[in-house]
Write a protein that holds these residues in place. Structure first.
Motif, PDB file in Angstrom:
ATOM      1  N   ALA A   1     -10.131  -0.203   8.745  1.00  0.00           N
ATOM      2  CA  ALA A   1      -9.497  -0.082   7.426  1.00  0.00           C
ATOM      3  C   ALA A   1      -9.178   1.376   7.112  1.00  0.00           C
ATOM      4  N   MET A   2     -10.111   2.288   7.452  1.00  0.00           N
ATOM      5  CA  MET A   2      -9.858   3.699   7.197  1.00  0.00           C
ATOM      6  C   MET A   2      -8.697   4.214   8.053  1.00  0.00           C
ATOM      7  N   VAL A   3      -8.611   3.735   9.302  1.00  0.00           N
ATOM      8  CA  VAL A   3      -7.526   4.169  10.176  1.00  0.00           C
ATOM      9  C   VAL A   3      -6.179   3.702   9.643  1.00  0.00           C
ATOM     10  N   THR A   4      -6.096   2.413   9.295  1.00  0.00           N
ATOM     11  CA  THR A   4      -4.796   1.904   8.834  1.00  0.00           C
ATOM     12  C   THR A   4      -4.373   2.573   7.536  1.00  0.00           C
ATOM     13  N   ALA A   5      -5.335   2.907   6.648  1.00  0.00           N
ATOM     14  CA  ALA A   5      -5.011   3.622   5.419  1.00  0.00           C
ATOM     15  C   ALA A   5      -4.551   5.048   5.736  1.00  0.00           C
ATOM     16  N   ALA A   6      -5.225   5.684   6.725  1.00  0.00           N
ATOM     17  CA  ALA A   6      -4.850   7.056   7.089  1.00  0.00           C
ATOM     18  C   ALA A   6      -3.458   7.097   7.720  1.00  0.00           C
ATOM     19  N   VAL A   7      -3.121   6.084   8.524  1.00  0.00           N
ATOM     20  CA  VAL A   7      -1.789   6.029   9.130  1.00  0.00           C
ATOM     21  C   VAL A   7      -0.721   5.966   8.041  1.00  0.00           C
ATOM     22  N   ARG A   8      -0.966   5.163   7.024  1.00  0.00           N
ATOM     23  CA  ARG A   8       0.022   5.035   5.953  1.00  0.00           C
ATOM     24  C   ARG A   8       0.047   6.273   5.058  1.00  0.00           C
ATOM     25  N   ALA A   9      -1.099   6.897   4.890  1.00  0.00           N
ATOM     26  CA  ALA A   9      -1.123   8.126   4.107  1.00  0.00           C
ATOM     27  C   ALA A   9      -0.348   9.228   4.815  1.00  0.00           C
ATOM     28  N   ARG A  10      -0.515   9.308   6.118  1.00  0.00           N
ATOM     29  CA  ARG A  10       0.219  10.317   6.855  1.00  0.00           C
ATOM     30  C   ARG A  10       1.716  10.038   6.859  1.00  0.00           C
TER      31      ARG A  10
END
Length: 414
Positions: A332-341
């Motif tokens: 979940a943290m990875v997918t959120a970070a991908v979208r944040a980037r």
């Protein structure tokens, strides 16, 4: 008489030995590998020198009538010892005990080989026999004892192999047990071969003639038994390799969702030279893991531990065990970070060295420097990858981020 039933197994054993030769040259000190190669070499020699055309040729070249008989008997005895030594080394145990037992078998069969040569020299076999030597000279002094000695030596080996493999099969499971049972089946043919040989020889002692058992039936049984046993020796290793390859490709496939998620962030994915599709599975997995780690490193400034904590609690509440909940939280943290980037107008693909050098101070905190608490290596990546595709918690985190991003966009435009 053309020897094809002998030469075909001899060629097969030679080909197998050639396949093993590079590994033997690299690991000569490995007793198991030495035993395997010795066994294959002796099996090939037995079939080659037992062929009737070879028997006649060897007799002519050496110039001693029937000299092929003790040669073949000595090779059979050496092959019997090699089988026993292979099983001893394959089964393993304390090294000193393994070496001691192996030496005993080798010394015992070496004595047999010397005795076979001595008995042949003491005996008299003036008439060349290419296929029925055992029965033709069954009553000849010294030659008779040579024939009985080699048959007894083969019987000891056959019974010993059957007993050791059978007992070992009761203690193990899976492919190893199947291989051992196949070896036992092969040695049942060996025992049948010896039975026909003994029956034909004993018949000669009693004035009867059952030579066809020794000349016709016995070679077929011997060839069948050796080939079945060879399959038994190779079966566990072959199945293990197939299983390992299948497991590796399964890992590669299951890493797919995480790799695709991070692929745009890996500089190697965009600019690097990709390995060919026929490259070994282990290298393919290593490349995929490397791309994933590079992508994660470039995401360090965007990791939000609050997202992970929330997802972890949600996964536990949904019934996941701690290890699975951790994988879902990391995903979940990875997918959120991908979208944040992706939403960051200054975001761009950077390599791992640049990411480490340019990460903000907060990224060097213990939480950011080690954003993943897992310690099981590739299996954790697989869990995260599966969670990306299947976990409702990850899907919810992805949806929440999309809603938040849309809200931020409206605030900026208004």
């Amino acid at each position: 008489m053309d020897g094809s039933s002998y030469y075909i197994p001899a060629v097969a054993m030679t080909a197998a030995l050639m396949v093993k030769a590079p590994a033997l040259s690299r690991s000569w000190r490995d007793p198991l590998l030495r035993s395997v190669c010795t066994l294959m070499a002796l099996a090939g020699l037995v079939f080659f020198f037992a062929a009737p055309p070879t028997i006649g040729e060897v007799n002519d070249v050496i110039g001693i009538t029937n000299v092929s008989a003790p040669l073949v008997y000595c090779l059979l005895s050496a092959f019997s010892a090699a089988c026993l030594v292979l099983i001893v080394n394959w089964r393993g145990g304390p090294p000193e005990s393994t070496r001691r037992v192996s030496r005993r078998w080798i010394i015992g069969y070496s004595v047999v080989i010397v005795a076979l040569v001595v008995l042949f020299v003491l005996g008299d076999a003036p008439v060349e026999r290419l296929v029925d030597f055992d029965t033709y000279y069954a009553n000849e002094p010294f030659v008779r004892e040579m024939i009985v000695l080699y048959l007894v030596a083969l019987t000891v080996s056959g019974v010993g192999m059957s007993v050791m493999c059978g007992r070992w099969a009761l203690q193990v499971q899976g492919w190893l047990r199947a291989g051992l049972l196949i070896i036992v089946a092969g040695y049942l043919f060996n025992i049948a071969y010896l039975t026909t040989k003994f029956t034909a020889v004993i018949a000669r002692w009693n004035g009867a003639n059952l030579d066809y058992l020794s000349s016709d039936a016995a070679p077929v049984l011997a060839s069948t038994g050796v080939q079945i046993s060879a399959i038994g020796f190779c079966f566990p290793l072959a199945c293990q390799r197939v299983g390992d390859t299948w497991s590796t490709w399964s890992t590669y496939r299951r890493l797919g969702p995480l790799w695709h998620e991070l692929k745009p962030l890996s500089p190697h994915a965009a600019h690097g030279v990709r390995m060919a599709w026929w490259s070994p599975a282990e290298l393919q997995v290593t490349q995929r893991e490397s791309d994933i780690h590079d992508g994660m490193l470039s995401l360090y400034p965007y990791f939000d531990t609050a997202v992970r904590a929330s997802a972890y609690d949600a996964a536990l509440a949904a019934g996941s065990d701690p290890a699975q909940a951790q994988a879902e939280a990391d995903a979940a943290m990875v997918t959120a970070a991908v979208r944040a980037r992706a939403a960051d107008p200054d975001g761009r693909v950077i390599d791992s060295a640049e990411a480490a050098a340019n990460a903000p101070a907060s990224a060097h905190s213990p939480a950011a420097a080690s954003p993943f608490r897992s310690t099981e290596g590739p299996r954790d990546l697989v869990r995260m990858s599966i969670a990306l595709r299947q976990s409702p918690v990850v899907a919810a985190a992805r949806g929440q981020y999309a809603t938040r991003s849309e809200s931020d966009f409206h605030e900026r435009t208004n």
